[in-house]
Design a protein around this motif. Structure first.
Motif, PDB file in Angstrom:
ATOM      1  N   ASN A 526     -19.054  -9.795 -32.547  1.00 20.49           N
ATOM      2  CA  ASN A 526     -19.162 -10.757 -31.443  1.00 20.49           C
ATOM      3  C   ASN A 526     -20.401 -11.637 -31.578  1.00 20.49           C
ATOM      4  O   ASN A 526     -20.978 -12.077 -30.594  1.00 20.49           O
ATOM      5  N   VAL A 527     -20.805 -11.868 -32.817  1.00 24.65           N
ATOM      6  CA  VAL A 527     -21.887 -12.797 -33.127  1.00 24.65           C
ATOM      7  C   VAL A 527     -21.307 -13.806 -34.119  1.00 24.65           C
ATOM      8  O   VAL A 527     -20.938 -13.441 -35.228  1.00 24.65           O
ATOM      9  N   TYR A 528     -21.164 -15.046 -33.708  1.00 24.74           N
ATOM     10  CA  TYR A 528     -20.536 -16.085 -34.530  1.00 24.74           C
ATOM     11  C   TYR A 528     -19.107 -15.699 -34.920  1.00 24.74           C
ATOM     12  O   TYR A 528     -18.600 -16.121 -35.947  1.00 24.74           O
ATOM     13  N   THR A 529     -18.434 -14.897 -34.100  1.00 20.60           N
ATOM     14  CA  THR A 529     -17.052 -14.444 -34.327  1.00 20.60           C
ATOM     15  C   THR A 529     -16.852 -13.885 -35.733  1.00 20.60           C
ATOM     16  O   THR A 529     -15.795 -14.019 -36.323  1.00 20.60           O
ATOM     17  N   ARG A 530     -17.871 -13.236 -36.278  1.00 19.44           N
ATOM     18  CA  ARG A 530     -17.783 -12.777 -37.657  1.00 19.44           C
ATOM     19  C   ARG A 530     -17.253 -11.359 -37.751  1.00 19.44           C
ATOM     20  O   ARG A 530     -17.638 -10.477 -36.979  1.00 19.44           O
ATOM     21  N   TYR A 531     -16.367 -11.147 -38.735  1.00 20.77           N
ATOM     22  CA  TYR A 531     -15.861  -9.816 -39.046  1.00 20.77           C
ATOM     23  C   TYR A 531     -16.635  -9.229 -40.227  1.00 20.77           C
ATOM     24  O   TYR A 531     -17.052  -9.947 -41.127  1.00 20.77           O
ATOM     25  N   PRO A 546     -23.738  -3.172 -39.572  1.00 25.42           N
ATOM     26  CA  PRO A 546     -24.706  -4.248 -39.808  1.00 25.42           C
ATOM     27  C   PRO A 546     -25.775  -4.266 -38.727  1.00 25.42           C
ATOM     28  O   PRO A 546     -25.567  -3.784 -37.606  1.00 25.42           O
ATOM     29  N   SER A 547     -26.914  -4.824 -39.054  1.00 25.09           N
ATOM     30  CA  SER A 547     -27.970  -5.037 -38.057  1.00 25.09           C
ATOM     31  C   SER A 547     -27.674  -6.347 -37.339  1.00 25.09           C
ATOM     32  O   SER A 547     -27.675  -7.409 -37.960  1.00 25.09           O
ATOM     33  N   GLY A 557     -23.168  -0.179 -28.429  1.00 25.23           N
ATOM     34  CA  GLY A 557     -22.567   0.649 -29.459  1.00 25.23           C
ATOM     35  C   GLY A 557     -21.282   0.035 -29.959  1.00 25.23           C
ATOM     36  O   GLY A 557     -20.933  -1.099 -29.627  1.00 25.23           O
ATOM     37  N   TRP A 558     -20.555   0.803 -30.758  1.00 20.76           N
ATOM     38  CA  TRP A 558     -19.310   0.324 -31.342  1.00 20.76           C
ATOM     39  C   TRP A 558     -18.130   1.050 -30.702  1.00 20.76           C
ATOM     40  O   TRP A 558     -18.153   2.267 -30.541  1.00 20.76           O
ATOM     41  N   TYR A 580     -15.325  -2.970 -32.299  1.00 20.17           N
ATOM     42  CA  TYR A 580     -16.049  -4.144 -31.826  1.00 20.17           C
ATOM     43  C   TYR A 580     -17.383  -3.699 -31.238  1.00 20.17           C
ATOM     44  O   TYR A 580     -17.547  -2.567 -30.785  1.00 20.17           O
ATOM     45  N   ALA A 581     -18.352  -4.597 -31.265  1.00 20.63           N
ATOM     46  CA  ALA A 581     -19.680  -4.306 -30.724  1.00 20.63           C
ATOM     47  C   ALA A 581     -19.697  -4.634 -29.239  1.00 20.63           C
ATOM     48  O   ALA A 581     -19.264  -5.712 -28.827  1.00 20.63           O
ATOM     49  N   LYS A 582     -20.216  -3.695 -28.439  1.00 19.85           N
ATOM     50  CA  LYS A 582     -20.324  -3.925 -26.996  1.00 19.85           C
ATOM     51  C   LYS A 582     -21.787  -4.201 -26.661  1.00 19.85           C
ATOM     52  O   LYS A 582     -22.689  -3.475 -27.084  1.00 19.85           O
TER      53      LYS A 582
END
Length: 584
Positions: A526-531, A546-547, A557-558, A580-582
């Motif tokens: 959920n950062v720059y819609t990156r997978y 990833p950091s 968390g995930w 996904y990251a929350k």
């Protein structure tokens, strides 16, 4: 005491004058020129380039030697007593006065690459840089690294090229010769591309991919040559020449439908005919459509770019397809190729093996292998070409690989599938390669071809990666000074590419040759819609997160996409997992 102070002041003045007298006094920096001679005795004038800090640079081609060069100030030779070029050490800045002002002046030289000299009719690049489509005639000379003149002739035009790459300070160009020529031993043509490779810190990613594809026998693959580019006497940087992506002799040798359309509609330029737009197509209102149905050259592209093209269509799945040739296609031509592509897409997405009736299987497998092996950022986005022959879709020619192998913002994980797992995002449309990979017939051919030389060649290229970078290192140092880059990063790229390709080969060998079973673990940050894609062996744990940073928020968390349950890192992976990251 007063006499002592006066004597000391006088001594300082004498010492200062002595120091000044040892500093070469030259004219203003913008009047300084270095004249170098090739083996034919022809001279080229290279202007002094200055960076934002005011330091001056002379960038010499590989064949030039300072002891035979001439330094000019205001058009007049600088005496050896003032500045002896034979005593200058390449790369070491020296202090001079230029127009009465002190300046650091550095001489750098290439070592292994040819030089290309272009002179525009206006003597400037201003109009070209202001308008990418502005065309200007000129001349061109090519001098090999040993000083041999390889080519000299007239340019019909030089113009800008590229999409995203045109927006960078270092510009790419297209050139068109007046007469066809086989530049650098490549197939004869008038049209050539000069790639800037500005985003590629190694400068060699395109070269590696194209060379590998040529060795693997991928049809219609362009050859390349790195060189130092000088335009109107000013060093432009380290560039790469390639054959142009076009229909024609020694390029994509299929019927030239644009030419046929022109002959069938001679009353005016094809671009002057009205544009026909429907919800999903763009075409030209041509009165006459030739009967030829071979030769359509197509490209998958971004929706916003598609909207700027003369001809194209959109499939049911939302795939935007540009008709590159003919550029001005009639409504009948667009409908023919649209229907063909749509039938293929429908069968493919239905898992119907009859999709094979619509494609040349090996060409699509080769395209997939190139996109997968080198993890091309543009995979499924843009620069994916294919063409029509005998009612079938053939993949190729290959194009645009500066964003591969972890370069710039490219994928940096060599131990995962990429092209096969590419997901739809806001700007990503195509599902074709992921869907093809799901078909047993396609995957079986992928494994066959990969085992038939592609695997061992990849291992070989891992061993050759450092030599690619070493070959352009001296020119890359000049380019770094010219465009404000860190040359150390380029020097590190040889080892990086070696290790990257070795790891890539190890992973792909395990999955396609050894049959190791992997599960997909996809992370959406959920950062720059990156997978973030990961391949995890069956039964192993996963902790390769990833950091991430999100301003003003904290990572909770995930969590599993399907259940919204938190991920348990102590639980072995036994199936494909999407997280996904929350944040809060």
């Amino acid at each position: 005491m007063k006499r002592l102070m006066m004597a000391a002041a006088l001594l300082l003045m004498v010492l200062s004058l002595a120091a000044c007298s040892s500093v070469p006094a030259l004219g203003p920096a913008d009047t300084l020129t270095l004249r170098v001679k090739d083996d034919a005795g022809a001279w080229e004038d290279i202007t002094c380039w200055r960076n934002e800090a005011g330091a001056g640079f002379f960038f010499l081609p590989s064949y030039a030697a300072l002891d035979t060069a001439q330094l000019l100030s205001g058009g007049e030779p600088v005496a050896a007593e003032e500045l002896d070029l034979s005593a200058v050490t390449l790369g070491d800045p020296l202090t001079v006065t230029a127009g009465g002002k002190r300046m650091k002046l550095t001489f750098r030289a290439a070592s292994a690459l040819p030089a290309v000299y272009i002179t525009t009719e206006s003597g400037s690049l201003s109009a070209i840089h202001a308008d990418k489509d502005h065309k200007e005639p000129g001349t061109i000379r090519i001098v090999e690294a040993d000083g041999t003149v390889a080519y000299a002739g007239d340019l019909k035009q030089i113009k800008g090229r590229g999409n995203t790459t045109w927006d960078y300070e270092k510009k790419p160009y297209n050139i068109k010769l007046v007469d066809k020529a086989d530049l650098f031993g490549m197939d004869e043509s008038k049209n050539w591309c000069l790639l800037a490779n500005f985003r590629d810190t190694s400068y060699v990613r395109n070269a590696i991919v194209f060379d590998y594809a040529l060795e693997m026998g991928v049809p219609n693959t362009t050859d390349t040559q790195s060189f130092d580019l000088y335009i109107n006497g000013e060093y432009q940087g380290l560039y790469q020449m390639t054959e142009k992506m076009e229909v024609g002799d020694h390029r994509l040798e299929v019927p030239d439908l644009e030419q046929l359309n022109e002959k069938a509609n001679p009353e005016k330029k094809l671009s002057d005919f009205p544009v026909i737009e429907t919800e999903n197509t763009r075409s030209a209102a041509l009165p006459v459509t030739p009967a030829e149905r071979n030769g359509f050259m197509l490209e998958l592209d971004f929706p916003e770019r598609w909207a700027e093209e003369a001809s194209g269509f959109v499939t049911k799945d939302g795939q935007h397809v540009v008709v590159k040739s003919p550029e001005h296609a009639s409504a009948e031509q667009v409908e023919y190729v649209r229907a063909l592509v749509q039938e293929f897409e429908d069968l493919l997405f239905a898992g119907d093996e009859r999709y094979l009736d619509y494609i040349d299987l090996d060409s699509w497998v080769q395209l997939y292998l190139i996109e997968e092996i080198f993890e091309d950022v543009d995979c499924g986005l843009s620069s994916i070409y294919f063409y029509v022959m005998d009612g079938k879709l053939y993949a190729g020619p290959l194009w645009d690989f500066d964003l591969t192998m972890g370069g710039s913002y490219a994928v940096t994980n060599p131990s995962t599938l990429y092209a096969a797992w590419r997901e739809r995002t806001e700007r990503y449309i195509s599902h074709w390669l992921p869907e093809l990979y799901k078909q047993e017939s396609f995957l079986a051919r992928v494994k066959e071809l990969y085992a038939d030389g592609w695997d061992t060649a990849l291992d070989d290229y891992a061993g050759r990666a450092e030599s690619y970078v070493a070959n352009i290192a001296a020119s890359a140092a000049m380019d770094a000074d010219r465009w404000g880059k860190d040359h150390k990063v380029t020097l590190e790229q040889g080892a990086y590419l070696r290790d990257y390709l070795a790891a890539r080969r190890e992973f792909l060998h395990s999955i396609w040759t050894e049959g190791v079973s992997y599960h997909r673990v996809r992370l959406m940050g959920n950062v720059y819609t990156r997978y973030y894609e990961n391949a995890v062996k069956d039964g192993e744990l996963f902790d390769n997160f990833p950091s991430l940073y999100k301003e003003g928020q904290k990572l909770v968390g995930w969590f599993h996409e399907r259940t919204d349950e938190p991920f348990d890192a102590q639980k072995p992976i036994t199936e494909d997992t999407f997280l996904y990251a929350k944040w809060k």
